[in-house]
Design an enzyme around this catalytic site. Structure first.
Site, mmCIF file in Angstrom:
data_model
loop_
_atom_site.group_PDB
_atom_site.id
_atom_site.type_symbol
_atom_site.label_atom_id
_atom_site.label_comp_id
_atom_site.label_asym_id
_atom_site.label_seq_id
_atom_site.Cartn_x
_atom_site.Cartn_y
_atom_site.Cartn_z
ATOM 1 N N GLY A 20 0.820 -1.229 -0.053
ATOM 2 C CA GLY A 20 0.070 -0.047 0.118
ATOM 3 C C GLY A 20 1.039 1.241 -0.001
ATOM 4 N N HIS A 114 0.909 0.280 -13.236
ATOM 5 C CA HIS A 114 1.535 -0.841 -13.517
ATOM 6 C C HIS A 114 3.042 -0.870 -13.643
ATOM 7 C CE1 HIS A 114 1.955 -5.016 -15.102
ATOM 8 N NE2 HIS A 114 2.626 -4.687 -16.143
ATOM 9 N N ASP A 150 -4.117 -5.142 -18.244
ATOM 10 C CA ASP A 150 -3.190 -4.221 -18.612
ATOM 11 C C ASP A 150 -3.179 -3.277 -19.958
ATOM 12 O OD1 ASP A 150 -2.328 -4.385 -15.924
ATOM 13 O OD2 ASP A 150 -1.059 -6.283 -16.415
HETATM 14 C C1 GAR Z 1 3.377 -1.469 -7.488
HETATM 15 O O1 GAR Z 1 4.626 -1.711 -8.171
HETATM 16 C C2 GAR Z 1 2.276 -1.641 -8.534
HETATM 17 O O2 GAR Z 1 2.899 -0.817 -9.745
HETATM 18 C C3 GAR Z 1 2.316 -3.067 -8.585
HETATM 19 O O3 GAR Z 1 2.304 -3.758 -7.237
HETATM 20 C C4 GAR Z 1 3.002 -2.547 -6.655
HETATM 21 C C5 GAR Z 1 2.369 -2.497 -5.463
HETATM 22 O O4 GAR Z 1 2.815 -1.700 -4.397
HETATM 23 N N1 GAR Z 1 1.091 -3.457 -9.395
HETATM 24 C C6 GAR Z 1 0.877 -4.624 -10.139
HETATM 25 O O5 GAR Z 1 1.970 -5.332 -10.343
HETATM 26 C C7 GAR Z 1 -0.336 -4.594 -10.865
HETATM 27 N N2 GAR Z 1 -0.379 -5.625 -11.907
HETATM 28 P P1 GAR Z 1 2.389 -0.823 -3.164
HETATM 29 O O6 GAR Z 1 1.334 -1.852 -2.580
HETATM 30 O O7 GAR Z 1 3.425 -0.483 -2.261
HETATM 31 O O8 GAR Z 1 1.861 0.329 -3.694
#
Ligand code: GAR
Length: 194
Positions: A20, A114, A150
């Site tokens: 998050g 993404h 995506d």
């Molecule tokens: C981020 O890097 C986001 O871009 C990725 O998950 C991470 C979440 O980080 N999303 C995906 O891979 C979606 N396909 P966070 O929970 O620290 O924001």
């Protein structure tokens, strides 16, 4: 079309599954003086998502969704979105795919961040795949969500240089830092057109 008249702010729901950090970053952006949006709700499919602590800290309503049955899960999500008068959804590390039906029934904009330069490396394990292919650059993309994974229209992207010394963890960290700049910027761009 929604209009940003006077002090009416856009109500946003953020969907998370893990740490998050993007959620936290958007909350902080939303608290700035000239912000045009409120984060009204956080939705997670994961009871133990670390990011849920920011809901407590910033007093944001949270809803945990049991995804054992996707149809029921999405039914509950739609009820929550309506109840909280949500105008826009921000996916931020939400690891479930929204169905065509949910996207259609919600009927408003949904955006996602993404960790790759789309259309390259859709789906999971983006950093390792970029490294395996010996790419010179990777990065992050904020895009509209449609029913294909995506694949929605791109709002903004940020390139990040890959060095020979990078491994997947290092690259993820570098890109995440850029995500925190890109997501509020992209959101601003979207809100201007609402
Ligand atoms: C981020 O890097 C986001 O871009 C990725 O998950 C991470 C979440 O980080 N999303 C995906 O891979 C979606 N396909 P966070 O929970 O620290 O924001």
């Amino acid at each position: 079309m929604l209009r940003l008249i006077g002090i009416k702010k856009i109500n946003i729901a953020v969907f998370i599954s893990g740490n998050g950090s993007n959620f936290k970053n958007l909350i902080i952006d939303s608290l700035k003086k000239r912000s045009k949006y409120n984060i009204k709700l956080v939705i997670s499919n994961n009871t133990t998502a670390k990011g849920l602590k920011y809901a407590r800290k910033f007093k944001i309503k949270k809803k945990i969704i049991n995804y054992l049955n996707k149809k029921n899960a999405e039914k509950t999500i739609l009820i929550e979105l309506k109840k909280n008068k949500i105008d826009l959804i921000c996916l931020a590390g939400f690891m479930k795919i929204l169905s065509k039906n949910l996207i259609k029934k919600f009927g408003k904009q949904i955006i996602n961040i993404h960790p790759s330069l789309l259309p390259k490396y859709k789906g999971l394990d983006t950093h390792q795949r970029a490294l395996n292919d010996k790419q010179k650059y990777s990065g992050c993309t904020v895009h509209y969500v449609n029913s294909r994974l995506d694949s929605g229209k791109i709002i903004l992207q940020k390139k990040v240089r890959i060095f020979k010394t990078d491994n997947s963890r290092k690259l993820a960290k570098k890109i995440l830092k850029q995500e925190h700049i890109l997501y509020p910027k992209a959101l601003k761009k979207v809100l201007v057109n609402l």
